[in-house]
Design an enzyme around this catalytic site. Structure first.
Site, short mmCIF file in Angstrom:
data_model
loop_
_atom_site.label_atom_id
_atom_site.label_comp_id
_atom_site.label_asym_id
_atom_site.label_seq_id
_atom_site.Cartn_x
_atom_site.Cartn_y
_atom_site.Cartn_z
N ASP A 194 87.30 6.76 51.73
CA ASP A 194 87.94 8.00 52.17
C ASP A 194 87.36 9.21 51.44
OD1 ASP A 194 89.53 6.61 53.91
OD2 ASP A 194 91.34 6.71 52.68
N GLU A 233 84.21 6.60 60.55
CA GLU A 233 83.10 7.19 59.80
C GLU A 233 82.18 7.99 60.71
OE1 GLU A 233 81.69 2.92 60.76
OE2 GLU A 233 83.57 4.00 60.50
N ASN A 274 83.10 0.29 51.93
CA ASN A 274 84.52 -0.07 51.85
C ASN A 274 84.71 -1.44 51.21
OD1 ASN A 274 85.84 2.21 52.85
ND2 ASN A 274 85.68 1.54 54.97
#
Length: 219
Positions: free
Chosen positions: A94, A120, A85
């Site tokens: 995503d 996650e 991320n």
């Protein structure tokens, strides 16, 4: 007499038509309620089951001796997901979560339960398999994720290898749903601290508590 008879027949037809309309309306309402329930149990990002559905499913295991004897829980966590991320942004993160959910859906039997339980994190409930067979399923999925190229279809950017860590616990090793989750989570943590990208069985961990699931036996 004829007029009265015709009036009665017409009234009967109207009643039948009204009942038919009401039945159709009730079926429509029932269908919508079922759809709302399904949506409430579905993760909007991946379209697999969500934590709410998972909580109900893991509780169901301990409703019968068969459930206790023939179910296993596999917890899954994407390795170094924060780094993904931070480096590529949340939209890429995503996409990776969606891709891993797709791998789960296409790699397991239709009767296996898979859910996204957190950012996650995923959970897989396997019924009717031994610990060895459960391990084989988990290891096959772990290897498949490691071997899958994660690239952007638009830019061609390669996001590198993505791996997951997993922890397994058999339902018969736990005293109830919370204990089962806790023990599978401990096995997952062992996978993390042992180098990630691996599957750990709770049964192989030193110092694990003994099973006492018969306390939860239902008559």
């Amino acid at each position: 007499m004829a007029v009265a008879t015709n009036s009665t027949i017409d009234h009967g037809r109207q009643v039948a038509s009204t009942l038919s309309d009401k039945t159709a309306e009730l079926e429509s309402v029932k269908s919508k309620l079922e759809e709302y329930k399904r949506l409430a149990d579905t993760d909007p990002l991946t379209h697999i089951w969500n934590r709410r559905a998972f909580d109900k499913e893991i509780t169901r295991i301990y409703n019968s001796n068969r459930g206790i004897l023939f179910n296993a829980l596999v917890l899954v966590d994407i390795d170094r997901f924060k780094d993904i991320n931070d480096r590529y942004g949340h939209p890429v993160g995503d996409k990776i979560i969606q891709s891993i959910a797709d791998i789960f859906q296409t790699s397991i039997r239709g009767d296996m339960f898979v859910a996204r339980t957190g950012g996650e994190e995923f959970a897989l409930i396997i019924e009717g398999a031994s610990e060895d067979a459960t391990y084989d399923v988990a290891e096959r999925i772990r290897a498949l994720i490691e071997q899958t190229p994660f690239t952007s279809s638009q830019t061609g950017t390669n996001y590198g290898t993505v791996t997951v860590s997993m922890g397994i616990c058999m339902a018969s090793e736990a005293e109830g749903p919370e204990d089962l989750y806790t023990k599978a989570d401990r096995a997952l943590y062992r996978s993390k601290v042992s180098g990630r990208n691996r599957v750990t069985r709770h049964s192989t961990m030193a110092g694990r508590a003994g099973k006492s699931w018969l306390l939860y036996k239902k008559d």
